[in-house]
Design a protein around this motif. Structure first.
Motif, PDB file in Angstrom:
ATOM      1  N   TYR A  42       0.810  -1.286   0.097  1.00 19.45           N
ATOM      2  CA  TYR A  42       0.192  -0.003   0.019  1.00 19.45           C
ATOM      3  C   TYR A  42       0.920   1.318   0.125  1.00 19.45           C
ATOM      4  CZ  TYR A  42      -3.647   3.356   1.483  1.00 19.45           C
ATOM      5  OH  TYR A  42      -4.468   4.307   1.548  1.00 19.45           O
TER       6      TYR A  42
ATOM      7  N   CYS B 121       0.278   7.790  -2.489  1.00 20.64           N
ATOM      8  CA  CYS B 121      -1.165   7.939  -3.562  1.00 20.64           C
ATOM      9  C   CYS B 121      -1.979   7.248  -3.207  1.00 20.64           C
ATOM     10  CB  CYS B 121      -0.564   7.331  -5.137  1.00 20.64           C
ATOM     11  SG  CYS B 121      -0.362   5.786  -5.164  1.00 20.64           S
TER      12      CYS B 121
ATOM     13  N   LYS C 213      -2.716   3.715  -2.922  1.00 19.19           N
ATOM     14  CA  LYS C 213      -3.033   2.938  -4.030  1.00 19.19           C
ATOM     15  C   LYS C 213      -2.288   1.544  -3.795  1.00 19.19           C
ATOM     16  CE  LYS C 213      -4.549   5.661  -7.991  1.00 19.19           C
ATOM     17  NZ  LYS C 213      -4.074   6.007  -9.201  1.00 19.19           N
ATOM     18  N   GLU C 214      -3.067   0.379  -4.042  1.00 22.44           N
ATOM     19  CA  GLU C 214      -2.316  -1.105  -3.768  1.00 22.44           C
ATOM     20  C   GLU C 214      -1.333  -1.204  -5.258  1.00 22.44           C
ATOM     21  OE1 GLU C 214      -4.438  -4.292  -2.895  1.00 22.44           O
ATOM     22  OE2 GLU C 214      -4.969  -3.832  -0.961  1.00 22.44           O
TER      23      GLU C 214
ATOM     24  N   CYS D 137       2.487   3.541  -9.770  1.00 21.30           N
ATOM     25  CA  CYS D 137       1.489   4.331  -9.705  1.00 21.30           C
ATOM     26  C   CYS D 137       2.058   5.755  -9.723  1.00 21.30           C
ATOM     27  CB  CYS D 137       0.321   4.182  -8.973  1.00 21.30           C
ATOM     28  SG  CYS D 137      -0.492   2.549  -9.027  1.00 21.30           S
TER      29      CYS D 137
END
Length: 113
Positions: free
Chosen positions: A72, A76, A78-79, A91
């Motif tokens: 994680y 950001c 996100k995963e 990402c």
């Protein structure tokens, strides 16, 4: 260098398995390693060679497969999949990735003569 103690245990485990199977020699062992196992590949290969000397495991090829874990990203949120510690988030490029998995070190397969 904890790789040596890991390889000593690995060689003992492999010797026991070889005895159970009634095999003469081990040709290949494949390890799956998670990024949080804190294994240095070069040190692991050297330790495997040292620990296997004089055993039925001596001369076997060691293959290391790095397995991905879900992490994680704190930047950001996100995963993302992570293969190595310190790897950037795919990402956003952030480096603050948390994961509670990935400490795995397991024998995926062996090949015997």
């Amino acid at each position: 260098m904890h790789e040596l103690s890991l390889c000593e245990s690995l060689v003992s485990l492999l010797e026991e398995e070889m005895q159970k199977l009634g095999c003469g020699a081990l040709k290949k062992v494949v390890l799956q390693v998670g990024p949080l196992a804190l294994i240095e590949e070069g040190a692991m290969r050297f330790a495997f060679e040292v620990a296997s000397k004089g055993t039925v495991v001596e001369g076997a090829e060691l293959f290391i497969e790095w397995i991905a874990v879900r992490g994680y990203c704190l930047d950001c949120q996100k995963e993302a999949l992570v293969y190595k510690i310190g790897e950037s988030c795919p990402c956003c490029g952030g480096v603050m990735i948390l994961s509670e998995e990935g400490k795995d070190l397991k024998v995926a397969s062996i090949e015997v003569e």
